[in-house]
Design an enzyme around this catalytic site. Structure first.
Site, PDB file in Angstrom:
ATOM      1  CG  ASP A   8      -1.671   1.225   1.443  1.00 54.21           C
ATOM      2  OD1 ASP A   8      -2.302   1.664   0.468  1.00 54.21           O
ATOM      3  OD2 ASP A   8      -1.645   1.796   2.564  1.00 54.21           O
ATOM      4  CG  ASP A  10      -1.771   7.566   0.446  1.00 51.41           C
ATOM      5  OD1 ASP A  10      -0.948   8.475   0.306  1.00 51.41           O
ATOM      6  OD2 ASP A  10      -2.671   7.324  -0.382  1.00 51.41           O
TER       7      ASP A  10
HETATM    8  C1  BG6 Z   1      -5.711   5.884   0.072  1.00 49.48           C
HETATM    9  C2  BG6 Z   1      -5.765   6.688   1.349  1.00 49.48           C
HETATM   10  O1  BG6 Z   1      -4.416   5.423  -0.152  1.00 49.48           O
HETATM   11  O2  BG6 Z   1      -6.126   6.677  -1.040  1.00 49.48           O
HETATM   12  C3  BG6 Z   1      -7.157   7.269   1.526  1.00 49.48           C
HETATM   13  O3  BG6 Z   1      -5.446   5.847   2.450  1.00 49.48           O
HETATM   14  C4  BG6 Z   1      -7.555   8.072   0.294  1.00 49.48           C
HETATM   15  O4  BG6 Z   1      -7.176   8.069   2.673  1.00 49.48           O
HETATM   16  C5  BG6 Z   1      -7.446   7.193  -0.945  1.00 49.48           C
HETATM   17  O5  BG6 Z   1      -8.891   8.555   0.421  1.00 49.48           O
HETATM   18  C6  BG6 Z   1      -7.795   7.931  -2.229  1.00 49.48           C
HETATM   19  O6  BG6 Z   1      -6.825   8.916  -2.464  1.00 49.48           O
HETATM   20  P1  BG6 Z   1      -6.874   9.973  -3.651  1.00 49.48           P
HETATM   21  O7  BG6 Z   1      -5.442  10.463  -3.720  1.00 49.48           O
HETATM   22  O8  BG6 Z   1      -7.268   9.244  -4.904  1.00 49.48           O
HETATM   23  O9  BG6 Z   1      -7.852  11.016  -3.277  1.00 49.48           O
HETATM   24 MG    MG Z   2      -2.690   3.149   3.600  1.00 48.13          MG
END
Ligand code: BG6
Ligand code: MG
Length: 209
Positions: A8, A10
């Protein structure tokens, strides 16, 4: 036998949690909707639109689909400006070391992230060319805990789910990994998951088997 590890992004490779928080908070304040760290926590691993639905659960007003798209855009436009500040120094401790060791062990590495900004983040932190495959929010239609993002990553690596390990910081991500039939390694909050297989610290040892 583990032939590939799907990370993963984030909260595992890089910490973007506070940037998401600041961006959602700005949107929620504009709409006069209460938002705090506890609600932000529930958004880990969840797609942008699904995250917005969670934030709007306590809103007085009922939003149309068009309004929701506008709110998600408002949040993301600001989030993207914050992402410009990201650099190599935001890579979480120990990550570079693990990636190098896995490469030396000939274990494939991929990204499995719900984010539609994953490629931008990887470029900003200098890791865009490091992973053999990137499965992200742009190639999936279902958010974690659905296994889609990880199944697609394994397919890109040309390995089966039983040969795949996942590293996750979100409970929804651990669920997604188990739904995919993969070995789930937990870090951060996900360590409290009753369905994880191991902690991130055990990854290299399990990969040696
Ligand atoms: C995930 C995060 O990796 O990505 C979430 O943990 C986030 O918090 C999701 O909402 C979507 O991210 P993005 O960048 O497409 O808005
Ligand atoms: Mg994550």
């Amino acid at each position: 036998m583990i032939k590939g590890v799907i990370f993963d992004l984030d909260g595992v490779i890089v910490s973007t949690d506070q940037l998401h928080y600041k961006s959602w908070k700005r949107m929620a304040d504009k709409e006069h909707i209460y938002f705090d760290d506890t609600i932000n926590h529930r958004l880990r691993g969840i797609s942008r639109m699904a995250s917005l639905d969670i934030i709007l659960e306590i809103a007085q007003k009922k939003y149309t689909d068009q309004e929701k798209l506008e709110l998600a855009k408002y949040k993301n436009d600001y989030y993207v400006t914050l992402l410009e500040e990201l650099s190599e120094k935001d890579i979480l401790p120990g990550v570079m070391n693990i990636l190098e060791i896995l490469k030396r062990m000939n274990i494939k590495i991929a990204i499995g992230s719900s984010s539609r900004n994953a490629k931008k983040i990887l470029k900003n932190i200098g890791l865009f060319d490091t992973f053999e495959a990137i499965s992200d929010g742009t190639n999936i239609s279902k958010s974690k805990p659905d296994p889609e993002v990880f199944l697609k990553a394994a397919k890109m690596l040309n390995i089966s789910p039983s040969e795949s390990a996942v590293v996750e910081d979100a409970l929804s991500g651990i669920e997604a990994a188990k739904n995919a039939g993969m070995t789930a390694f937990a870090t951060g909050d996900a360590k409290s998951s009753p369905i994880k297989d191991y902690d991130f610290e055990d990854l290299l040892e399990i990969c040696k088997k």
